[in-house]
Design a protein around this motif. Sequence first.
Motif, PDB file in Angstrom:
ATOM      1  N   LEU A 367      85.187  48.552  18.542  1.00  0.00           N
ATOM      2  CA  LEU A 367      84.824  49.841  17.965  1.00  0.00           C
ATOM      3  C   LEU A 367      83.893  50.616  18.891  1.00  0.00           C
ATOM      4  CD1 LEU A 367      84.325  48.800  14.223  1.00  0.00           C
ATOM      5  CD2 LEU A 367      86.151  50.232  15.160  1.00  0.00           C
ATOM      6  N   THR A 368      82.992  49.919  19.551  1.00  0.00           N
ATOM      7  CA  THR A 368      82.087  50.579  20.499  1.00  0.00           C
ATOM      8  C   THR A 368      82.866  51.185  21.661  1.00  0.00           C
ATOM      9  OG1 THR A 368      80.294  49.055  19.933  1.00  0.00           O
ATOM     10  CG2 THR A 368      80.116  50.223  22.030  1.00  0.00           C
ATOM     11  N   LYS A 369      83.908  50.480  22.106  1.00  0.00           N
ATOM     12  CA  LYS A 369      84.682  50.937  23.258  1.00  0.00           C
ATOM     13  C   LYS A 369      85.622  52.091  22.922  1.00  0.00           C
ATOM     14  CE  LYS A 369      87.745  49.223  26.918  1.00  0.00           C
ATOM     15  NZ  LYS A 369      88.418  48.033  27.494  1.00  0.00           N
ATOM     16  N   TYR A 370      86.260  52.039  21.751  1.00  0.00           N
ATOM     17  CA  TYR A 370      87.319  53.003  21.450  1.00  0.00           C
ATOM     18  C   TYR A 370      86.963  54.030  20.372  1.00  0.00           C
ATOM     19  CZ  TYR A 370      90.303  49.878  24.159  1.00  0.00           C
ATOM     20  OH  TYR A 370      90.840  49.115  25.165  1.00  0.00           O
ATOM     21  N   ALA A 371      85.768  53.908  19.768  1.00  0.00           N
ATOM     22  CA  ALA A 371      85.433  54.824  18.665  1.00  0.00           C
ATOM     23  C   ALA A 371      83.973  55.250  18.731  1.00  0.00           C
ATOM     24  CB  ALA A 371      85.724  54.142  17.327  1.00  0.00           C
ATOM     25  N   MET A 375      77.427  58.833  10.356  1.00  0.00           N
ATOM     26  CA  MET A 375      77.159  58.566   8.948  1.00  0.00           C
ATOM     27  C   MET A 375      77.801  59.645   8.095  1.00  0.00           C
ATOM     28  SD  MET A 375      75.520  55.742   9.083  1.00  0.00           S
ATOM     29  CE  MET A 375      74.937  55.572   7.395  1.00  0.00           C
ATOM     30  N   GLN A 376      78.493  59.229   7.041  1.00  0.00           N
ATOM     31  CA  GLN A 376      79.126  60.158   6.120  1.00  0.00           C
ATOM     32  C   GLN A 376      78.814  59.715   4.699  1.00  0.00           C
ATOM     33  OE1 GLN A 376      83.220  61.697   6.957  1.00  0.00           O
ATOM     34  NE2 GLN A 376      83.716  60.789   4.969  1.00  0.00           N
ATOM     35  N   ASN A 377      78.022  60.505   4.007  1.00  0.00           N
ATOM     36  CA  ASN A 377      77.587  60.166   2.639  1.00  0.00           C
ATOM     37  C   ASN A 377      76.928  58.786   2.576  1.00  0.00           C
ATOM     38  OD1 ASN A 377      78.711  62.607   1.693  1.00  0.00           O
ATOM     39  ND2 ASN A 377      80.718  61.629   1.437  1.00  0.00           N
ATOM     40  N   GLY A 378      76.117  58.506   3.605  1.00  0.00           N
ATOM     41  CA  GLY A 378      75.393  57.241   3.642  1.00  0.00           C
ATOM     42  C   GLY A 378      76.202  56.046   4.099  1.00  0.00           C
ATOM     43  N   VAL A 379      77.451  56.287   4.515  1.00  0.00           N
ATOM     44  CA  VAL A 379      78.328  55.193   4.961  1.00  0.00           C
ATOM     45  C   VAL A 379      78.687  55.399   6.420  1.00  0.00           C
ATOM     46  CG1 VAL A 379      80.553  54.042   4.609  1.00  0.00           C
ATOM     47  CG2 VAL A 379      79.280  54.941   2.642  1.00  0.00           C
ATOM     48  N   LYS A 380      78.598  54.336   7.230  1.00  0.00           N
ATOM     49  CA  LYS A 380      78.965  54.457   8.646  1.00  0.00           C
ATOM     50  C   LYS A 380      80.481  54.527   8.774  1.00  0.00           C
ATOM     51  CE  LYS A 380      76.801  52.255  12.030  1.00  0.00           C
ATOM     52  NZ  LYS A 380      76.363  51.198  12.999  1.00  0.00           N
ATOM     53  N   VAL A 381      80.963  55.538   9.488  1.00  0.00           N
ATOM     54  CA  VAL A 381      82.399  55.705   9.720  1.00  0.00           C
ATOM     55  C   VAL A 381      82.655  55.838  11.219  1.00  0.00           C
ATOM     56  CG1 VAL A 381      82.889  56.739   7.479  1.00  0.00           C
ATOM     57  CG2 VAL A 381      82.225  58.214   9.394  1.00  0.00           C
ATOM     58  N   TYR A 382      83.898  55.612  11.607  1.00  0.00           N
ATOM     59  CA  TYR A 382      84.280  55.649  13.016  1.00  0.00           C
ATOM     60  C   TYR A 382      85.425  56.637  13.230  1.00  0.00           C
ATOM     61  CZ  TYR A 382      81.548  51.342  13.386  1.00  0.00           C
ATOM     62  OH  TYR A 382      80.527  50.426  13.359  1.00  0.00           O
ATOM     63  N   ASN A 383      85.317  57.424  14.310  1.00  0.00           N
ATOM     64  CA  ASN A 383      86.415  58.305  14.703  1.00  0.00           C
ATOM     65  C   ASN A 383      86.707  58.107  16.183  1.00  0.00           C
ATOM     66  OD1 ASN A 383      83.767  59.845  14.981  1.00  0.00           O
ATOM     67  ND2 ASN A 383      85.147  61.172  16.149  1.00  0.00           N
ATOM     68  N   SER A 384      87.811  58.656  16.648  1.00  0.00           N
ATOM     69  CA  SER A 384      88.284  58.392  18.006  1.00  0.00           C
ATOM     70  C   SER A 384      87.348  58.979  19.069  1.00  0.00           C
ATOM     71  CB  SER A 384      89.694  58.962  18.186  1.00  0.00           C
ATOM     72  OG  SER A 384      90.137  58.759  19.507  1.00  0.00           O
ATOM     73  N   ARG A 385      87.221  58.269  20.186  1.00  0.00           N
ATOM     74  CA  ARG A 385      86.465  58.782  21.323  1.00  0.00           C
ATOM     75  C   ARG A 385      87.249  59.845  22.084  1.00  0.00           C
ATOM     76  NH1 ARG A 385      81.854  56.847  23.200  1.00  0.00           N
ATOM     77  NH2 ARG A 385      80.975  54.954  22.284  1.00  0.00           N
ATOM     78  N   ARG A 386      88.576  59.814  21.987  1.00  0.00           N
ATOM     79  CA  ARG A 386      89.380  60.800  22.696  1.00  0.00           C
ATOM     80  C   ARG A 386      90.168  61.657  21.721  1.00  0.00           C
ATOM     81  NH1 ARG A 386      93.343  57.357  26.608  1.00  0.00           N
ATOM     82  NH2 ARG A 386      91.599  56.474  27.703  1.00  0.00           N
ATOM     83  N   PRO A 387      90.537  62.856  22.161  1.00  0.00           N
ATOM     84  CA  PRO A 387      91.314  63.737  21.279  1.00  0.00           C
ATOM     85  C   PRO A 387      92.654  63.099  20.909  1.00  0.00           C
ATOM     86  CG  PRO A 387      90.491  64.922  23.200  1.00  0.00           C
ATOM     87  CD  PRO A 387      90.247  63.475  23.462  1.00  0.00           C
ATOM     88  N   ILE A 388      93.040  63.222  19.675  1.00  0.00           N
ATOM     89  CA  ILE A 388      94.318  62.690  19.196  1.00  0.00           C
ATOM     90  C   ILE A 388      95.279  63.841  19.012  1.00  0.00           C
ATOM     91  CG2 ILE A 388      95.499  61.408  17.375  1.00  0.00           C
ATOM     92  CD1 ILE A 388      93.596  59.692  19.014  1.00  0.00           C
ATOM     93  N   SER A 389      96.388  63.790  19.745  1.00  0.00           N
ATOM     94  CA  SER A 389      97.364  64.885  19.665  1.00  0.00           C
ATOM     95  C   SER A 389      98.275  64.685  18.467  1.00  0.00           C
ATOM     96  CB  SER A 389      98.188  64.945  20.943  1.00  0.00           C
ATOM     97  OG  SER A 389      98.800  63.692  21.205  1.00  0.00           O
TER      98      SER A 389
END
Length: 389
Positions: A367-371, A375-389
């Motif tokens: 997750l550290t490498k690719y995302a 924090m969203q509403n007190g919850v940790k969330v992950y999104n992409s490090r690169r743009p997703i087409s």
Amino acid sequence: MERTRAEVDATLQTAKLDAAELLPAAHCLRFGPAATGDVCLLELEPALCAQLRAGRSLVIRGDKDEQAVLCSEDKTYDLKVADTSNMLLFIPGCKIPEQLKMEETHCNIIHTEIFGFTNNYWELRRCRPKLKKLKKLLMENTYEGPDSEKEKDSSHLKYTTEDLLDQIQASEEEIMTQLRVLNACEIGGYWRILEFDYEMKLLNHITQLVDSESWSFSKVPLNTCLQELGPLEPEEMIEHCLKCYGKKYTEEGEVYFELSADKICRATAQMLLQNAVKFNLAEFHEVWQQSVPEGMTTRPDQLKGLALVDRQSRPEIIFLLKAEDLPEGDQERFNSLFSLREKWTEEDIAPYIQDLCGEKLTIGALLTKYARSSMQNGVKVYNSRRPIS
């Protein structure tokens, strides 16, 4: 012409080297008439060297459009070319300093002929076996039962163990392990995956028999199952289904199977979800519990890596998403997941990247490498490090 000791001493003096600080023996190298640069050098870890010395084999596998891998009996390695600025020489019988120190040597000259040379070598890096192709090949011709088999012509592709070893980039042990994960079975010398509806038909026969005989799911007698269900389906298919969904054991000379409630509940969920694009979550849980055998309890954790819940929709929905159907490469896997959903919690995404973890690679590291985390509403969330087409 071969060098003399006097010429060697003169060269040392020109190079301003003290002969007293060197071993007395001197190697004089020359290229032989058969010396060639058309050679390959492979660097092996000690464990692989020991396997070769023990008479076992290492196999290079891969089609023309695939990156070659090297396989031992139980591991897979990527083959990478490593360049070196120094020329590497192949010298048969060459003695290294440690060997010369153990011998009584005088100020002698050792004339040595170079057999070959290269400026690079192959190095091995442990990698995950490339097993996605295995399921793809076996799904080309699933087994739907003896009646359907009679209707098929002989042109349908089938694969023996040797065929799979020839085409799958993985060690034999890794391939055999994956065949068990896929619930594949050997029929007439060929590996086959049961068509899911046929597999569920077999499982339904077994669970109905357990119910009618009032057996415990932890003690299902093999011989009685074969006797009762043999007229309906081939005995080897009944036993295979018991192996897929249970654990075999022997008690007082009788063979029994302990059926897994988790596996049966998971298969039932897949059966329900594959027939619907999206399923109301509350309704699904109700139908799911009603569909499993009496005495079994469904739980959300049985769906890990099989189905995904969309809690943002109203009402909440659930849909089929099998981890085994996602891309095999790390970046491709994350691209696929983030194109499906922009933000993930670790709890939701973990079942879909667990198989990417290696001996030293954790879910957190992936997750550290690719995302990126936020924090969203007190919850940790992950999104992409690169743009997703």
